[in-house]
Scaffold this motif. Structure first.
Motif, PDB file in Angstrom:
ATOM      1  N   ILE A   1       3.955  19.094  -6.261  1.00 53.86           N
ATOM      2  CA  ILE A   1       3.275  20.213  -6.908  1.00 53.86           C
ATOM      3  C   ILE A   1       3.492  21.499  -6.115  1.00 53.86           C
ATOM      4  CG2 ILE A   1       0.959  21.164  -7.357  1.00 53.86           C
ATOM      5  CD1 ILE A   1       0.177  18.262  -8.231  1.00 53.86           C
ATOM      6  N   ALA A   2       3.392  21.402  -4.790  1.00 53.45           N
ATOM      7  CA  ALA A   2       3.621  22.581  -3.947  1.00 53.45           C
ATOM      8  C   ALA A   2       5.050  23.085  -4.110  1.00 53.45           C
ATOM      9  CB  ALA A   2       3.321  22.247  -2.487  1.00 53.45           C
ATOM     10  N   ALA A   3       6.011  22.174  -4.158  1.00 49.11           N
ATOM     11  CA  ALA A   3       7.417  22.572  -4.325  1.00 49.11           C
ATOM     12  C   ALA A   3       7.632  23.261  -5.670  1.00 49.11           C
ATOM     13  CB  ALA A   3       8.326  21.347  -4.198  1.00 49.11           C
ATOM     14  N   ILE A   4       7.014  22.737  -6.715  1.00 46.63           N
ATOM     15  CA  ILE A   4       7.123  23.364  -8.032  1.00 46.63           C
ATOM     16  C   ILE A   4       6.551  24.777  -7.997  1.00 46.63           C
ATOM     17  CG2 ILE A   4       6.205  23.303 -10.393  1.00 46.63           C
ATOM     18  CD1 ILE A   4       6.450  20.207 -10.209  1.00 46.63           C
ATOM     19  N   CYS A   5       5.395  24.933  -7.381  1.00 52.49           N
ATOM     20  CA  CYS A   5       4.760  26.256  -7.308  1.00 52.49           C
ATOM     21  C   CYS A   5       5.617  27.241  -6.525  1.00 52.49           C
ATOM     22  CB  CYS A   5       3.368  26.136  -6.682  1.00 52.49           C
ATOM     23  SG  CYS A   5       2.179  25.266  -7.721  1.00 52.49           S
ATOM     24  N   VAL A   6       6.153  26.805  -5.380  1.00 50.89           N
ATOM     25  CA  VAL A   6       7.009  27.684  -4.578  1.00 50.89           C
ATOM     26  C   VAL A   6       8.261  28.056  -5.361  1.00 50.89           C
ATOM     27  CG1 VAL A   6       8.479  27.765  -2.515  1.00 50.89           C
ATOM     28  CG2 VAL A   6       6.145  26.914  -2.343  1.00 50.89           C
ATOM     29  N   GLY A   7       8.866  27.088  -6.008  1.00 51.83           N
ATOM     30  CA  GLY A   7      10.064  27.366  -6.807  1.00 51.83           C
ATOM     31  C   GLY A   7       9.796  28.347  -7.930  1.00 51.83           C
TER      32      GLY A   7
ATOM     33  N   ILE B   1      11.467  32.059  -8.465  1.00 52.70           N
ATOM     34  CA  ILE B   1      12.128  32.449  -9.714  1.00 52.70           C
ATOM     35  C   ILE B   1      11.503  33.730 -10.270  1.00 52.70           C
ATOM     36  CG2 ILE B   1      12.416  31.789 -12.142  1.00 52.70           C
ATOM     37  CD1 ILE B   1      12.811  28.894 -11.031  1.00 52.70           C
ATOM     38  N   ALA B   2      10.179  33.812 -10.204  1.00 57.68           N
ATOM     39  CA  ALA B   2       9.488  35.000 -10.721  1.00 57.68           C
ATOM     40  C   ALA B   2       9.870  36.245  -9.927  1.00 57.68           C
ATOM     41  CB  ALA B   2       7.978  34.791 -10.675  1.00 57.68           C
ATOM     42  N   GLN B   3      10.100  36.080  -8.638  1.00 61.83           N
ATOM     43  CA  GLN B   3      10.468  37.223  -7.802  1.00 61.83           C
ATOM     44  C   GLN B   3      11.944  37.582  -7.925  1.00 61.83           C
ATOM     45  OE1 GLN B   3       8.132  38.991  -6.120  1.00 61.83           O
ATOM     46  NE2 GLN B   3       6.729  37.572  -7.113  1.00 61.83           N
ATOM     47  N   GLY B   4      12.742  36.648  -8.421  1.00 64.54           N
ATOM     48  CA  GLY B   4      14.187  36.814  -8.417  1.00 64.54           C
ATOM     49  C   GLY B   4      14.773  37.597  -9.564  1.00 64.54           C
ATOM     50  N   GLY B   5      13.991  37.961 -10.543  1.00 67.91           N
ATOM     51  CA  GLY B   5      14.574  38.679 -11.671  1.00 67.91           C
ATOM     52  C   GLY B   5      13.549  39.478 -12.425  1.00 67.91           C
ATOM     53  N   SER B   6      14.039  40.341 -13.265  1.00 70.14           N
ATOM     54  CA  SER B   6      13.153  41.198 -14.047  1.00 70.14           C
ATOM     55  C   SER B   6      12.458  40.429 -15.149  1.00 70.14           C
ATOM     56  CB  SER B   6      13.947  42.350 -14.662  1.00 70.14           C
ATOM     57  OG  SER B   6      14.861  41.841 -15.616  1.00 70.14           O
TER      58      SER B   6
ATOM     59  N   PHE C   1       9.116  28.444 -15.707  1.00 66.60           N
ATOM     60  CA  PHE C   1       7.653  28.509 -15.677  1.00 66.60           C
ATOM     61  C   PHE C   1       7.014  27.302 -16.362  1.00 66.60           C
ATOM     62  CE2 PHE C   1       8.311  32.905 -14.530  1.00 66.60           C
ATOM     63  CZ  PHE C   1       7.231  33.176 -13.709  1.00 66.60           C
ATOM     64  N   LEU C   2       7.744  26.692 -17.292  1.00 65.49           N
ATOM     65  CA  LEU C   2       7.197  25.513 -17.970  1.00 65.49           C
ATOM     66  C   LEU C   2       6.930  24.375 -16.995  1.00 65.49           C
ATOM     67  CD1 LEU C   2       9.181  25.442 -21.322  1.00 65.49           C
ATOM     68  CD2 LEU C   2       6.898  26.311 -20.876  1.00 65.49           C
ATOM     69  N   SER C   3       7.585  24.399 -15.836  1.00 65.32           N
ATOM     70  CA  SER C   3       7.320  23.367 -14.839  1.00 65.32           C
ATOM     71  C   SER C   3       5.886  23.447 -14.321  1.00 65.32           C
ATOM     72  CB  SER C   3       8.317  23.456 -13.683  1.00 65.32           C
ATOM     73  OG  SER C   3       8.155  24.680 -12.989  1.00 65.32           O
ATOM     74  N   LEU C   4       5.251  24.596 -14.476  1.00 63.38           N
ATOM     75  CA  LEU C   4       3.852  24.713 -14.071  1.00 63.38           C
ATOM     76  C   LEU C   4       2.950  23.831 -14.927  1.00 63.38           C
ATOM     77  CD1 LEU C   4       3.510  28.534 -13.335  1.00 63.38           C
ATOM     78  CD2 LEU C   4       3.716  26.650 -11.697  1.00 63.38           C
ATOM     79  N   ALA C   5       3.430  23.419 -16.089  1.00 63.97           N
ATOM     80  CA  ALA C   5       2.663  22.478 -16.906  1.00 63.97           C
ATOM     81  C   ALA C   5       2.511  21.151 -16.162  1.00 63.97           C
ATOM     82  CB  ALA C   5       3.323  22.272 -18.262  1.00 63.97           C
TER      83      ALA C   5
END
Length: 144
Positions: free
Chosen positions: A108-114, A118-123, A80-84
């Motif tokens: 930027i779009a690639a970072i957001c999609v990634g 990641i957010a959807q991939g785990g608890s 998530f720090l990549s959103l910085a």
């Protein structure tokens, strides 16, 4: 997802710190160490208002990140720090009139999609170690 607010706070304070540091260094102009004591020059830089507040904001960001790390998995929180990068690029475009071309927008779009993947991939919740659960076996242990 319970700690997403803290994660986003960490991201935004990290981005804000970068912007403050940039403003501080721009306000100082051309930095030269020639003819001056380097320690004095570094102290002048560190204690200039924008740089100082940027560094203080980094401390707040790190404190928030440490809290997040105590609550969620590193592999969930850290990406998530990549959103910085996204926040800095967008704000730098508006505040400093920096270039935001097609390649940067694609990145930027690639970072957001990634980050979404990641957010959807785990608890995101850190699992506590339970001594009753079996440990995973490493491949090096199989060959022994």
């Amino acid at each position: 997802m319970k700690y997403i607010g803290f994660i986003l706070f960490t991201v935004m304070t990290n981005a804000a710190a970068q912007l403050m540091l940039k403003q501080g260094m721009m306000s100082l102009g051309d930095i030269s160490f020639a003819g001056t004591n380097p320690v004095i020059k570094i102290l002048q830089i560190v204690f200039s208002p924008w740089v100082f507040f940027g560094l203080c904001t980094f401390v707040i960001s790190m404190a928030s990140h440490l809290y997040v790390l105590s609550k969620v998995e590193l592999s969930f929180a850290y990406p998530f720090l990549s959103l910085a990068y996204v926040a800095v690029a967008v704000f730098a475009y508006f505040v400093f009139r920096e270039d935001l071309n097609g390649f940067r927008i694609a990145g930027i779009a690639a970072i957001c999609v990634g980050t979404i993947l990641i957010a959807q991939g785990g608890s995101g919740h850190a699992e506590t170690s339970d001594p009753s659960t079996p440990k995973s076996v490493q491949s090096s242990e199989l060959t022994q």
